[in-house]
Design an enzyme around this catalytic site. Structure first.
Site, short mmCIF file in Angstrom:
data_model
loop_
_atom_site.label_atom_id
_atom_site.label_comp_id
_atom_site.label_asym_id
_atom_site.label_seq_id
_atom_site.Cartn_x
_atom_site.Cartn_y
_atom_site.Cartn_z
N GLN A 87 47.63 46.20 48.45
CA GLN A 87 48.15 44.61 47.12
C GLN A 87 49.09 45.50 46.96
O GLN A 87 49.66 44.47 45.31
CB GLN A 87 46.77 45.11 46.45
CG GLN A 87 45.36 44.77 47.42
CD GLN A 87 44.16 44.52 46.09
OE1 GLN A 87 43.54 43.70 45.40
NE2 GLN A 87 43.89 45.98 46.35
N VAL A 89 53.34 46.72 45.48
CA VAL A 89 54.28 45.80 45.67
C VAL A 89 55.21 46.97 45.47
O VAL A 89 56.24 46.71 46.02
CB VAL A 89 54.59 44.64 44.68
CG1 VAL A 89 54.12 43.51 44.35
CG2 VAL A 89 54.37 45.23 43.04
N HIS A 105 50.31 41.22 47.94
CA HIS A 105 50.13 40.94 47.16
C HIS A 105 52.50 40.70 47.34
O HIS A 105 52.84 40.83 45.69
CB HIS A 105 49.57 41.84 46.08
CG HIS A 105 48.27 40.78 46.16
ND1 HIS A 105 47.41 41.23 45.23
CD2 HIS A 105 48.13 39.63 46.67
CE1 HIS A 105 46.55 41.36 45.41
NE2 HIS A 105 46.43 39.93 46.26
N CYS A 135 70.98 30.40 50.64
CA CYS A 135 71.59 28.64 50.24
C CYS A 135 72.61 28.51 48.58
O CYS A 135 73.05 27.38 49.05
CB CYS A 135 70.20 27.79 49.70
SG CYS A 135 69.42 28.33 48.14
N SER A 173 40.07 48.36 42.23
CA SER A 173 39.05 48.41 41.16
C SER A 173 38.22 46.66 41.95
O SER A 173 37.01 46.86 41.50
CB SER A 173 39.41 47.07 40.02
OG SER A 173 40.66 46.81 39.73
N GLU A 199 36.70 56.86 39.87
CA GLU A 199 35.32 56.17 39.50
C GLU A 199 35.03 54.82 40.03
O GLU A 199 35.21 54.36 41.01
CB GLU A 199 35.24 55.47 38.17
CG GLU A 199 36.60 54.41 38.32
CD GLU A 199 37.07 54.36 36.35
OE1 GLU A 199 36.86 53.35 35.90
OE2 GLU A 199 37.41 54.90 35.43
C1 BJW Z 1 42.49 55.75 41.23
C2 BJW Z 1 43.41 56.48 40.95
C3 BJW Z 1 42.96 58.25 41.41
C4 BJW Z 1 42.97 54.34 38.90
N1 BJW Z 1 43.17 57.59 42.39
N2 BJW Z 1 42.32 55.70 42.50
C5 BJW Z 1 37.08 33.53 39.90
C6 BJW Z 1 36.09 33.68 40.88
C7 BJW Z 1 36.78 35.05 41.96
C8 BJW Z 1 37.79 34.22 42.96
C9 BJW Z 1 38.75 33.75 41.17
C10 BJW Z 1 38.21 33.33 40.42
N3 BJW Z 1 39.01 32.87 40.27
C11 BJW Z 1 40.09 32.35 40.32
C12 BJW Z 1 40.12 33.65 41.33
C13 BJW Z 1 41.44 33.61 42.44
C14 BJW Z 1 41.97 35.11 41.53
C15 BJW Z 1 41.53 36.21 41.56
O1 BJW Z 1 40.71 37.08 42.55
N4 BJW Z 1 40.57 36.24 39.94
C16 BJW Z 1 39.89 37.03 39.45
C17 BJW Z 1 40.97 38.01 38.53
C18 BJW Z 1 38.63 36.80 39.13
N5 BJW Z 1 42.41 35.60 43.02
C19 BJW Z 1 43.89 34.66 43.38
O2 BJW Z 1 44.60 33.64 42.59
C20 BJW Z 1 44.50 35.00 44.59
N6 BJW Z 1 45.49 34.00 45.73
C21 BJW Z 1 43.81 33.36 45.88
O3 BJW Z 1 42.90 33.33 45.49
O4 BJW Z 1 44.98 32.60 46.60
C22 BJW Z 1 43.32 31.24 46.73
C23 BJW Z 1 42.15 31.83 48.36
C24 BJW Z 1 41.55 31.21 48.58
C25 BJW Z 1 40.96 31.41 49.59
C26 BJW Z 1 41.34 32.36 50.43
C27 BJW Z 1 41.94 32.83 50.72
C28 BJW Z 1 43.05 32.49 49.13
C29 BJW Z 1 46.14 35.97 44.32
C30 BJW Z 1 45.73 37.12 43.86
C31 BJW Z 1 47.28 37.63 42.96
C32 BJW Z 1 47.44 39.03 42.98
N7 BJW Z 1 48.18 39.14 42.04
C33 BJW Z 1 48.39 40.49 41.31
C34 BJW Z 1 49.88 40.44 41.07
C35 BJW Z 1 50.73 40.71 42.01
C36 BJW Z 1 51.67 41.10 41.31
C37 BJW Z 1 52.75 42.47 40.94
O5 BJW Z 1 51.88 43.63 41.45
O6 BJW Z 1 52.86 42.33 39.55
O7 BJW Z 1 48.28 41.38 42.31
S1 BJW Z 1 47.36 40.94 40.11
C38 BJW Z 1 47.03 42.46 40.58
O8 BJW Z 1 45.66 42.97 40.70
C39 BJW Z 1 48.02 42.76 41.58
C40 BJW Z 1 47.12 43.85 42.26
O9 BJW Z 1 47.40 43.79 43.30
C41 BJW Z 1 45.75 43.06 42.38
C42 BJW Z 1 44.69 44.36 42.21
O10 BJW Z 1 44.96 45.02 41.23
P1 BJW Z 1 44.37 46.45 41.81
O11 BJW Z 1 45.29 47.47 43.20
O12 BJW Z 1 43.40 46.96 41.92
O13 BJW Z 1 44.25 47.73 39.98
P2 BJW Z 1 43.55 47.70 39.25
O14 BJW Z 1 44.21 48.36 37.92
O15 BJW Z 1 42.68 46.32 38.93
O16 BJW Z 1 42.28 48.72 39.77
C43 BJW Z 1 43.21 50.66 40.02
C44 BJW Z 1 42.26 50.86 40.55
O17 BJW Z 1 42.09 52.66 41.05
C45 BJW Z 1 40.76 51.12 39.58
O18 BJW Z 1 39.69 51.54 40.16
C46 BJW Z 1 41.25 52.88 39.09
O19 BJW Z 1 39.81 53.59 39.05
C47 BJW Z 1 41.79 53.42 40.51
N8 BJW Z 1 42.14 54.88 40.29
N9 BJW Z 1 43.90 56.21 39.33
C48 BJW Z 1 42.04 57.16 42.97
N10 BJW Z 1 44.37 58.38 41.03
#
Ligand code: BJW
Length: 231
Positions: A87, A89, A105, A135, A173, A199
């Site tokens: 996930q 970038v 992502h 373009c 997370s 965690e």
């Molecule tokens: C460690 C550590 C160490 C720390 N060692 N571990 C309601 C219900 C369900 C879904 C939805 C809803 N309303 C809307 C939605 C959909 C929405 C969504 O999920 N929203 C939720 C917030 C509710 N999703 C979307 O919109 C996605 N698209 C979509 O659904 O399209 C339609 C579709 C329909 C059907 C099928 C398929 C598709 C798009 C999501 C785009 C997310 N974009 C981002 C930004 C990307 C660009 C950028 O990087 O700037 O992506 S947001 C951000 O969150 C980024 C990340 O990739 C993503 C996930 O975060 P991640 O990587 O988990 O990071 P953290 O910070 O949350 O967690 C870090 C973890 O590491 C923690 O657990 C720590 O404990 C751990 N950690 N140090 C090991 N040393």
């Protein structure tokens, strides 16, 4: 046998890349989960472009850590039997040597032209509104997937999950879909599942094996266990 690994921001945390939801998650006083959105881009494109230009520079100054290196070692042994879905970038998996990496992502180093729909490598800050090399229009935005946008590679991901014998989620997370749903899909397809995270998460109970600790410490051991059972 084949393995699918999903990584999130936690795998890069020890390289110095900020996670989204930990440690305050602020950039210049803004909540990062609010800057990385289509709404923020529509309201204040300069703010969002500056955020991504700064992140790109910050990431280029970081190095892969032992978790990225261990996953590259796993690929060196398993070849096509491993797919890393990230996930993130950043390009730390690639810089550690991984080649089979799917950036669901998007990536910091490419731009997407909303004029002609082509992707291109970023050579100058997007804040300066460089022209699209395809373009010539100045409609380049970060090639990243924001909320409400469709992630990359979902068909390939479903194919990989359907044939995986092991699925592991590392440093994520588990709050953002569709990635958060991969563990359930993998279970339903019959894979064994492992979570490696600093965690426990809201999804920990869904995994057969849930390990807590810094990725740089727990991923290399997990990789060695896989390689020992493989051979
Ligand atoms: C460690 C550590 C160490 C720390 N060692 N571990 C309601 C219900 C369900 C879904 C939805 C809803 N309303 C809307 C939605 C959909 C929405 C969504 O999920 N929203 C939720 C917030 C509710 N999703 C979307 O919109 C996605 N698209 C979509 O659904 O399209 C339609 C579709 C329909 C059907 C099928 C398929 C598709 C798009 C999501 C785009 C997310 N974009 C981002 C930004 C990307 C660009 C950028 O990087 O700037 O992506 S947001 C951000 O969150 C980024 C990340 O990739 C993503 C996930 O975060 P991640 O990587 O988990 O990071 P953290 O910070 O949350 O967690 C870090 C973890 O590491 C923690 O657990 C720590 O404990 C751990 N950690 N140090 C090991 N040393």
């Amino acid at each position: 046998m084949s393995i699918v690994v999903l990584t999130g921001a936690g795998v890069s945390a020890e390289s110095g890349v900020q996670t989204f939801r930990g440690g305050g998650g602020l950039w210049e006083g803004y909540d990062v989960t609010e800057v990385a959105t289509p709404e923020a881009y529509a309201n204040d494109p300069d703010l969002v472009l500056r955020f991504y230009d700064q992140r790109r520079r910050a990431v280029s100054a970081t190095k892969p850590n032992a978790a990225h290196v261990a996953l590259a070692k796993l690929e060196a042994e398993l070849g096509d039997d491993l797919l890393v879905i990230t996930q993130n970038v950043d390009d730390l998996h690639e810089r550690a040597g991984s080649r089979r990496v799917l950036h669901m992502h998007g990536t910091l180093n490419t731009a997407w032209c909303t004029g002609c729909d082509e992707r291109s490598p970023i050579t100058n800050d997007l804040l300066g509104r460089p022209a699209c090399p395809h373009c010539g229009k100045t409609l380049l935005r970060p090639d990243v997937v924001w909320f409400g946008e469709y992630p990359y590679g979902l068909d390939r991901i479903d194919d990989a999950l359907s044939s995986a014998t092991t699925f592991a989620a590392i440093g994520t997370s588990g709050v953002v879909y569709p990635a958060a749903g991969f563990v359930m899909a993998a279970r339903e397809y019959g894979a064994s599942t492992a979570e490696l995270n600093l965690e426990t998460t809201g999804l920990s109970d869904l995994f057969d094996d849930s390990r807590q600790g810094p990725a740089s410490q727990i991923v290399p051991g997990w990789v060695d266990e896989i390689l020992n059972s493989w051979g």
